[in-house]
Design a protein around this motif. Structure first.
Motif, PDB file in Angstrom:
ATOM      1  N   ALA A  79       0.808  -1.217   0.000  1.00 34.37           N
ATOM      2  CA  ALA A  79       0.000   0.000   0.000  1.00 34.37           C
ATOM      3  C   ALA A  79       0.846   1.274   0.000  1.00 34.37           C
ATOM      4  N   CYS A  83      -1.777   2.523  -5.078  1.00 33.53           N
ATOM      5  CA  CYS A  83      -3.133   2.652  -4.597  1.00 33.53           C
ATOM      6  C   CYS A  83      -4.091   2.335  -5.727  1.00 33.53           C
ATOM      7  N   PHE A  86     -11.489   1.204  -7.188  1.00 37.43           N
ATOM      8  CA  PHE A  86     -12.308   0.169  -7.812  1.00 37.43           C
ATOM      9  C   PHE A  86     -13.489   0.766  -8.563  1.00 37.43           C
ATOM     10  N   MET A  90     -18.701   1.836  -3.561  1.00 36.20           N
ATOM     11  CA  MET A  90     -18.841   1.444  -2.159  1.00 36.20           C
ATOM     12  C   MET A  90     -17.544   0.830  -1.629  1.00 36.20           C
ATOM     13  N   LYS A  91     -16.669   0.407  -2.544  1.00 31.21           N
ATOM     14  CA  LYS A  91     -15.515  -0.382  -2.117  1.00 31.21           C
ATOM     15  C   LYS A  91     -14.366   0.446  -1.549  1.00 31.21           C
ATOM     16  N   GLY A  92     -14.292   1.714  -1.950  1.00 25.21           N
ATOM     17  CA  GLY A  92     -13.098   2.477  -1.620  1.00 25.21           C
ATOM     18  C   GLY A  92     -13.161   3.299  -0.351  1.00 25.21           C
ATOM     19  N   THR A  93     -14.341   3.327   0.296  1.00 23.87           N
ATOM     20  CA  THR A  93     -14.479   4.164   1.484  1.00 23.87           C
ATOM     21  C   THR A  93     -15.204   3.389   2.578  1.00 23.87           C
ATOM     22  N   ALA A  94     -14.991   3.822   3.822  1.00 27.82           N
ATOM     23  CA  ALA A  94     -15.682   3.200   4.956  1.00 27.82           C
ATOM     24  C   ALA A  94     -16.943   4.010   5.251  1.00 27.82           C
ATOM     25  N   MET A 161      -8.337  10.199  -1.591  1.00 26.24           N
ATOM     26  CA  MET A 161      -7.637   9.291  -0.681  1.00 26.24           C
ATOM     27  C   MET A 161      -6.481   8.592  -1.385  1.00 26.24           C
ATOM     28  N   ALA A 162      -6.737   8.179  -2.634  1.00 18.50           N
ATOM     29  CA  ALA A 162      -5.727   7.422  -3.372  1.00 18.50           C
ATOM     30  C   ALA A 162      -4.515   8.289  -3.707  1.00 18.50           C
TER      31      ALA A 162
ATOM     32  N   ASP B 163     -15.521  -1.720   9.205  1.00 14.72           N
ATOM     33  CA  ASP B 163     -16.441  -1.003   8.334  1.00 14.72           C
ATOM     34  C   ASP B 163     -16.261  -1.393   6.867  1.00 14.72           C
ATOM     35  N   ASN B 164     -15.014  -1.505   6.427  1.00 11.45           N
ATOM     36  CA  ASN B 164     -14.731  -1.881   5.045  1.00 11.45           C
ATOM     37  C   ASN B 164     -13.334  -2.500   4.943  1.00 11.45           C
ATOM     38  N   MET B 167     -11.235  -1.754   1.654  1.00 14.13           N
ATOM     39  CA  MET B 167     -10.663  -0.412   1.636  1.00 14.13           C
ATOM     40  C   MET B 167      -9.500  -0.326   2.617  1.00 14.13           C
TER      41      MET B 167
END
Lengths: 265, 309
Positions: A79, A83, A86, A90-94, A161-162, B163-164, B167
């Motif tokens: 990581a 980076c 996707f 929905m996949k890239g954030t909490a 973020m990336a 949560d994820n 990610m």
């Protein structure tokens, strides 16, 4: 920056579903390259990105990023180098965490996490400035839970973020495909801005040939787990879709088939 | 009068179980894992504490070791899950089952009494005012501790892990380590709660953890249904969970006061929790009215009017 040598990967080996997804894949990216990647269904685009980001180990071959051999490194240890964004927003954030907290998680990528405060006031100011660049009004919603944002907004946050820690390599896996055309254009515009401003070495998989030609300084096409077309510089700038399809036929020996691309024309 | 006299006891028990419920909150709400280890680890905390106290150990040291013993059980479940790839819920069941044997070995027999007359204990059901005070202080310390921890760099990454996970991994978070860490903290708190419970009731029993997860879940569900309406942040949620636990014990005391057959209590708890867990589903499946756009709604009304005419 990125060096892939003789990469092989076969899924479901020794079964009726055996599928050779990567077959002697070789690729070399120079620092600052912005490469768009196109290819039909099952050509190996996502498989290539999975290999680079360490979802599984390849059967054979090596991957080096910035001179570091990452072939056997688990995903979370890569990581600091790369980076990935996707297709699924929905996949890239909490979703259950604030925008600022999501950025704080990304800001510590590649550093050892300690018992220091996880998201300081100074951090928040820094994130506010970064989000302001997006021009989406997110800078005033730092404490909003990400789950309350729209898909396009979430993807924009994911992009920030990336790029926050200037990864050596940025992988974009059809990151606008799940968005409506207007939002997709906006996110793509943000992408281009972030990538060029930070001079990030980037690979962007797309199904849209117009985008593939319009963005980046290099274009590659994949077929059956290999790269069959590789154009860059002036040649890429003046490329048309028809020329591209001819190049593909010449390189792979078959016509280009991709339903998603056909529909998006 | 009988009910009013029982109130302080209910509050004290609610506070002690509130610590357990906060532990469960970490696994259930933050890590998104239904961790069945707690049924065993609460008993482990009680057994460790009781055995140490009877052997003349300092009461604070006994509590600390009960916390660590609980954390160890969480570690085992975590490793079953992350290292061996066993589904989380099964990992918890496996640890819980093995803990039954282990708890029996720690305690030496099925039931050991720790009398407040012969051993130094921090709290006892004979003095509920003191018990409420002691358990209350523990609750406050734990809320503050968890608040501080979950806003550190590591704490935030534990949150994002639940949560994820995709990610989190992409952002360089060691998801497996964080899962184990979270489960260890969670079960540590559960063990601590068991140790306090053993002191409060004056004995440790090999069966005392049975159904603990249901009580914890009840506390979380009751608590969050209220705290969410006030402010959905971390500290308010934790306070809500403690409040939920106290509410649970108040209701519990009340139904006993009403003369309900105590043999049925566990079933009743389970049914209440089942009902609350089902509510969101029932609401969306059967009780959500489609929202019509204004022009359609107006047309419907007109058609209705014509029918009448």
């Amino acid at each position: 920056m990125l060096e892939i040598k003789n990469l092989y990967k076969t899924f479901n080996p020794n079964t009726v579903n055996e599928k050779r997804a990567l077959s002697d894949l070789n690729l070399h990216l120079a620092p600052g390259d912005f490469v768009t990647v196109i290819g039909g269904n099952g050509a190996g685009k996502s498989t290539m990105l999975n290999a680079i980001s360490g979802v599984w180990k390849p059967d054979y071959g090596t991957i080096r990023i910035n001179g570091v051999d990452v072939t056997n490194l688990p995903a979370f240890k890569r990581a600091s180098l790369l980076c990935r964004v996707f297709q699924d927003p929905m996949k890239g954030t909490a979703p259950d965490m604030e925008i600022a907290e999501n950025l704080a998680i990304a800001a510590r990528r590649g550093t050892r996490r300690s018992l220091k405060w996880g998201c300081t006031r100074a951090n928040r100011e820094e994130y506010r400035a970064l989000l302001a660049q997006l021009d989406l009004g997110l800078e005033d919603r730092l404490s909003t839970k990400v789950g309350l944002l729209s898909g396009g907004q979430r993807q924009a946050v994911t992009l920030v973020m990336a790029t926050l820690k200037n990864p050596k390599l940025l992988l974009l896996d059809e990151h606008t495909a799940a968005l409506d055309p207007k939002t997709a254009a906006k996110v793509l515009q943000i992408t281009n801005k972030l990538v060029t401003e930070n001079a990030l070495t980037t690979m962007m998989v797309t199904h849209n040939m117009h985008d593939a030609i319009a963005y980046g300084n290099r274009l590659i096409m994949m077929s059956e787990g290999r790269i069959v077309v590789d154009v860059s510089g002036e040649e890429k700038k003046s490329l048309t879709i028809d020329q591209l399809l001819k190049l593909f036929e010449a390189g792979s020996g078959s016509a280009f088939v991709d339903d998603k691309e056909m529909l998006s024309r | 009068m009988g009910f009013l006299n029982a109130l302080p006891g209910a509050v004290a028990q609610g506070l002690i179980w509130g610590i357990m419920a906060m532990g469960l909150y970490i696994s259930y709400k933050i890590l998104n894992i239904a961790d069945l280890t707690v049924d065993g680890s609460i008993c482990t905390g009680a057994c460790v504490c009781a055995t140490l106290l009877l052997n003349g150990c300092n009461v604070f040291l006994a509590l600390l070791l009960a916390f660590l013993a609980g954390a160890l059980t969480g570690l085992v479940t975590g490793l079953f899950h992350t290292l061996l790839g066993i589904p989380a819920i099964l990992s918890g069941i496996l640890t819980q089952l093995s803990l039954w044997s282990l708890n029996l070995k720690i305690l030496g027999k099925a039931n050991v009494s720790i009398s407040s007359r012969s051993t130094t204990v921090l709290l006892t059901s004979l003095d509920n005012t003191n018990a409420i005070l002691v358990a209350g202080v523990f609750c406050v310390l734990i809320v503050v501790g968890l608040f501080l921890f979950f806003y550190t760099e590591i704490g935030l990454s534990v949150k994002s892990t639940g949560d994820n996970p995709d990610m989190s991994e992409a952002q360089g978070v060691n998801v497996k380590f964080n899962t184990v860490l979270g489960l260890a903290i969670s079960n540590g708190l559960v063990g601590l709660s068991g140790a306090l419970l053993a002191q409060y009731q004056g004995f440790a029993d090999i069966n005392m953890g049975r159904g603990a997860i249901v009580i914890g879940l009840a506390a979380i569900i009751i608590g969050l249904s209220v705290s969410r309406k006030i402010k959905p942040n971390f500290v308010v949620s934790l306070i809500g969970v403690i409040g939920g636990s106290i509410t649970y014990y108040l209701v519990y005391t009340f139904v006993i006061y009403l003369g309900l057959d105590t043999d049925l209590l566990k079933m009743l708890s389970a049914l209440v929790v089942a009902l609350f867990l089902a509510l969101p589903h029932l609401k969306s499946e059967y009780f959500t009215k489609p929202k019509l756009p204004p022009e359609l709604a107006a047309r419907e009304e007109n058609m209705g009017g014509k029918k009448d005419a």
